[in-house]
Design an enzyme around this catalytic site. Sequence first.
Site, short mmCIF file in Angstrom:
data_model
loop_
_atom_site.label_atom_id
_atom_site.label_comp_id
_atom_site.label_asym_id
_atom_site.label_seq_id
_atom_site.Cartn_x
_atom_site.Cartn_y
_atom_site.Cartn_z
N ASP A 1 3.59 9.45 -0.85
CA ASP A 1 2.33 8.49 -0.40
C ASP A 1 2.31 7.39 -1.47
OD1 ASP A 1 0.10 7.95 0.94
OD2 ASP A 1 -0.46 10.09 1.15
N HIS B 1 0.97 -1.24 0.08
CA HIS B 1 -0.13 -0.08 -0.01
C HIS B 1 0.73 1.41 -0.06
CE1 HIS B 1 -3.96 -1.80 0.84
NE2 HIS B 1 -3.35 -2.72 0.91
#
Length: 491
Positions: free
Chosen positions: A387, A179
Site C-alpha cells: 500500500d 499516492h
Amino acid sequence: MALAGTAATPDASAHLEEIGGDAETGRLVVVSNRVANLRNTGQAGGLAVGLAETLKERDGIWFGWNGAPDGVTGGEVQVERVGPAEQVTVPLSPKDVAGYYLGYANSVLWPLFHYRLDLVDYRPAFYESYQRVNETFARQLMPFLKDGDLVWVHDYHLIPLARCLRRAGCRQRIGFFLHIPFPPPDILVASPNHAELVEALLDYDVIGFQTQADAGNLKAYLAERSSAVQLDDTRFRVGTRTVTVDRFPIGIDAQGFAAMTREADDEVQIDLMRRQVLGRRQIIGVDRLDYSKGLPERLKAFDRLMAQHPELEKSVTYLQVAPPTREKVGAYGDIRAELEALVGAINGRLADFNWTPIRYIHRSVDRAKLAPLMRGSQVGFVTPLRDGMNLVAKEYVAAQDPENPGVLVLSRFAGAAEEMHEALLVNPYDTDEMARTLYRALTMPLAERRRRHEALLDHVMRHDARAWQEAFLAALSGATGSAARPQQAPS
Ligand code: GDG
C-alpha cells in the site's frame, strides 16, 4: 498559491511570499483523474477534503475527468464555480475509459506498482490510449493556466501530463505526487514502457512519494539507468534543470475524523451497547475491495486465531467493510469471489445461532458511521500486501478513545509502517504471525495500549493532511527546475 486549511486572511499574501508563491496570481491548480465534488465533501476521504477546502478558501482550479463512461475525448469542457474555486471537468470516450482508465492505469500500472506482475494485463492499445488522454488533458488545461500558478498533478493516471504540458508550452512549476507505491527497478523494468515513464516523470519539478522506500526506488532506477546526476539527497540534475525527488507522507484530517466519533450515531451506539452486554470485542477492517489490501489473508488469520484459541468463540467478531471498486477489471471479480467463498466457509463452520464470527459488508458505509465504528472496535486490522500509505491506519488511531484505546495491527508493507512504529507490525503473508498478533492485540494490558496509542496519535495529529500539503507545496514553490527551462514551442 494556497495552503490547506488557511483562511484567506489579510496577511495571507505575506505567507505566500514567504514560501515562494506568487501573491498576485499564485493559484493552485490540482489535476487528478477524478475531481472531488467541491460542493459536498462529506463522504470523501482525506485527500479530497483537504484539497477541496484549500481550493474553496482561495482561488484555484481542480481539473479532471467528469467520470462519465460515454463522452467524447477532447469534447466540451465543463466549468463550475464553487466560491472562488473552479471545478473543471472533461469527458472521455468509452474507448478511452477502457484503454486509459480501466486498461493502462488499472490493469497495468496499478498491479505493476503494487508488485503484482502476475496481474499485469499489458496491451499496446492501452498505452496509446493513456498517452492520448494525457495529451488531450494537457491541451484542455492549458487555456486555464496563468503565470505564477502552481500545478499539482496526482497519481499514476497522469504520469505523462507534465511532458504533454511542456510540449504545449507550459512553463509553470509542476509537481507530481504518487499516492501508490513505486516499485524497485527490477519490477519496473518488466513494463515495456519503463524508460518512457521515468523520462516523463523527470519533466516534473518535484516528484513526491509516500515513503523513503518509494523515493529510494526511483533514485536506484535513476542511478542504474539514466544520465540524471544526483546533486544531494533529494535533488537531481537533468540536463539544465534540477528535479526534486522526495517523500511527503500523506496525512488525514485527524481533528475532523476524531470529532466525527463524538457525533454518536444511534445505530452504531446500539450495536456497541449490545456487544458490551455480551462481552464481545470487535476486530475491524475497512478497505476498498482490492487485491492489494490482503483481505483473504486477513480472513485466514482470523480463522487461525479461532482455531488456536477456541475460548474466544462468541467473544470476538470480525467486521470487514469492503465496498466495491473497479468492478469492470477482471482481477477485481476474482478477489470478490475468493473473499465471499472464504467468508461463507468460515462462518458456516464457526457460526452459531447467536454468533456470526465475520460480518462482511460489500457496500460503502457512511463516513459518519465509520468513525464511531472504528472507535468501538478493539483492534484495527490493516494488513495490505502492499500500500502506498493506507489512510485507514491513521483514521483508526484518530478515532480511538485515548483513555481506553484499541490496538492497531498494521502490515509491514503499508507505507504507514514507515512512520507508525508503535503499531503491532506484521507480515501479511504469515498467517501464524498475524493470528498470534491478533491475540496479543486482544489481550494487551491497558497501560501498553495507552502508551502505544499516545505516540501514534501524536504523530497522526502533527503529520496531518494540512502538514502534507504545506510540505509538498513549499517544495514546489521553492523549485527552481522550470526557471532554468528553455522556452519550448507549442507543438
Ligand atoms: C490510495 C492508496 C493511499 C473505505 N471504505 C469506505 C470508505 N473508505 C475510505 C477510508 C479511507 C479511504 O477510503 C481509503 O484510503 P486508503 O489510503 O486506505 O486506500 P486507497 O483507496 O487505496 O488510496 C493509499 C491513499 O491513496 C492516499 O494517498 O493512502 O495507499 O492506495 O479514507 O476510510 N469511506 C466510506 N465508506 C466506506 O465504505 N465513506
